[in-house]
Design an enzyme around this catalytic site. Structure first.
Site, PDB file in Angstrom:
ATOM      1  N   ARG A 136       0.818  -1.367  -0.204  1.00 50.56           N
ATOM      2  CA  ARG A 136       0.190  -0.054   0.023  1.00 50.56           C
ATOM      3  C   ARG A 136       0.762   1.360  -0.080  1.00 50.56           C
ATOM      4  O   ARG A 136       0.404   2.364   0.613  1.00 50.56           O
ATOM      5  CB  ARG A 136      -1.106  -0.047   1.279  1.00 50.56           C
ATOM      6  N   SER A 154     -10.821  -1.110   2.967  1.00 48.93           N
ATOM      7  CA  SER A 154     -10.032  -1.551   4.180  1.00 48.93           C
ATOM      8  C   SER A 154      -9.685  -0.322   4.888  1.00 48.93           C
ATOM      9  O   SER A 154      -8.834   0.613   4.355  1.00 48.93           O
ATOM     10  CB  SER A 154      -8.899  -2.522   4.108  1.00 48.93           C
ATOM     11  N   GLU A 194      -4.851   2.965   6.509  1.00 45.65           N
ATOM     12  CA  GLU A 194      -4.677   2.867   5.114  1.00 45.65           C
ATOM     13  C   GLU A 194      -5.559   4.017   4.366  1.00 45.65           C
ATOM     14  O   GLU A 194      -5.078   4.600   3.339  1.00 45.65           O
ATOM     15  CB  GLU A 194      -5.455   1.404   4.557  1.00 45.65           C
TER      16      GLU A 194
END
Length: 303
Positions: A174, A224, A294
C-alpha cells in the site's frame, strides 16, 4: 483565498470547475466539507498549467482520484482540488501491453483487459479506484498487486513530464514513491498475458462475488480502513476486542467485516476519525499492535 485570481485563471484556460463543491459528492465515504475549487483536467497540458499556476501563486493543490481511499475533513479543502478526466484513453499492443490515463477507473481497465483476452488484472476488478490511485497506493487484493503487472508510469514533476519504470517506484504494501516525491501520475503502462476470456471472466466473477459476500458494500466506506499488521489481520484483532458494531455518531465498525469503518447514518468526518482512533487505541492497549491507517486524511486541519 485568492478566489478571483483562481477564477480568472480557470476561465481563461477554459477549465471545467466547481466552486465550494461538497467533497461528500466525490468520496466513497460520502463525507467531507467543501473544496474551494474542484477542477477537472482533460489533458496533460491542463495539469501542467494548473501545477505551474498553483506553484507560482502559492495556492494549495490537492490531487484526487475517485475518492475511494480518503477522508476529507468537515472543514473542507483550501485551494484547488484536481481531478483527472475519467474518460478512457487507452491503447492495447499486440504483446499484451496496455497504456491508459490515470483518471480512468480500475474497473474499466479490467474490462478492457477481459475484452482483449489479457490476464493479470483480475484481482483489481471491483476495487473502486482510479488507475492513478491504484498505482499511488500499489492497490492489491486476493494475492495480486499493481506491482505485479505495472511496467511504467508517466508523471509530472516540477513542470517536466517523466516516464518512471516500475523498478524505480518503490512499490510496497500500500505504498509507492509517489506518496513522497510530489509527482502527479498522468498515465500508466501494464504488461499482461494472453488467456482465454472465459477463464479471465470466471476469475473476475469469483473475486467480485467474494467482495460482495464479505465486504459491507451497501454502506459508504473507504474500503479497508487499516493496513494488515505483520503477523495479524486487522479485522480479526478488531473483532476480538468486541468492537464489531461499535459506533461513534454515524460511524460504525461494520458488523459484516470488522476491518471496515462505515458511514452508517449521516456520519461526519469527525465521527469517523474518532472511531478510527478509538479502534487504534483499544487494539494497542489490549494487543500491543499498532494499526496503521490505509485511509488518507485530507483537508483543513490535517497538515
Amino acid at each position: 483565498m485568492k478566489t478571483q485570481l483562481i477564477c480568472d485563471f480557470l476561465t481563461q484556460h477554459k477549465l471545467t470547475f466547481l466552486m465550494n463543491e461538497p467533497m461528500s459528492r466525490h468520496t466513497t465515504f460520502k463525507v467531507g466539507g467543501n473544496a474551494a475549487f474542484l477542477v477537472t483536467a482533460e489533458s496533460a497540458d491542463n495539469v501542467i498549467a494548473i501545477f505551474e499556476f498553483c506553484k507560482q501563486n502559492d495556492i494549495p493543490l490537492t490531487l484526487l482520484g475517485k475518492g475511494s481511499n480518503v477522508l476529507v475533513s468537515d472543514e473542507g479543502i483550501d485551494g484547488i482540488v484536481l481531478k483527472l478526466s475519467e474518460q478512457p484513453n487507452i491503447s492495447v499492443a499486440p504483446d499484451g501491453t496496455i497504456c491508459c490515463n490515470a483518471g480512468m477507473s480500475l474497473t474499466a481497465l479490467c474490462a478492457t483487459a477481459l475484452e482483449n483476452g489479457l490476464s493479470g488484472l483480475e484481482f483489481a476488478y471491483g476495487i473502486p479506484g482510479s488507475v492513478g490511485g491504484a498505482v499511488f497506493m500499489n492497490a492489491g487484493a486476493y494475492g495480486g498487486e499493481i506491482k505485479d503487472v505495472i511496467v511504467s508510469a508517466t508523471a509530472l514533476y516540477n513542470g517536466e513530464i517523466k516516464e518512471i519504470n516500475a523498478e524505480n517506484m518503490a512499490l510496497g504494501y500500500r505504498t509507492s514513491v509517489f506518496k513522497t516525491n510530489g509527482h502527479i501520475i498522468l498515465s500508466a503502462k501494464f504488461k499482461l498475458v494472453a488467456d482465454e476470456k472465459e477463464k479471465i471472466k470466471a476469475r473476475m466473477t469469483d473475486f467480485i462475488t467474494r467482495r460482495r459476500d464479505k465486504q459491507p458494500l451497501d454502506f459508504p466506506s473507504a474500503g479497508s480502513t487499516f493496513k494488515r499488521p505483520e503477523g495479524y489481520f486487522a479485522g480479526v484483532l478488531i473483532e476480538q476486542n468486541g468492537l464489531k458494531g461499535y459506533s461513534i455518531g454515524g460511524a460504525e465498525v461494520s458488523e459484516k467485516h470488522a476491518g471496515f469503518v462505515i458511514n452508517k447514518s449521516n456520519a461526519t468526518s469527525r465521527d469517523i476519525k474518532q472511531l478510527i482512533k478509538h479502534i487504534q487505541d483499544t487494539v494497542y492497549k489490549n494487543n500491543g499492535v499498532k494499526l496503521e491507517r490505509e485511509v488518507i486524511y485530507l483537508g483543513r486541519g490535517e497538515n
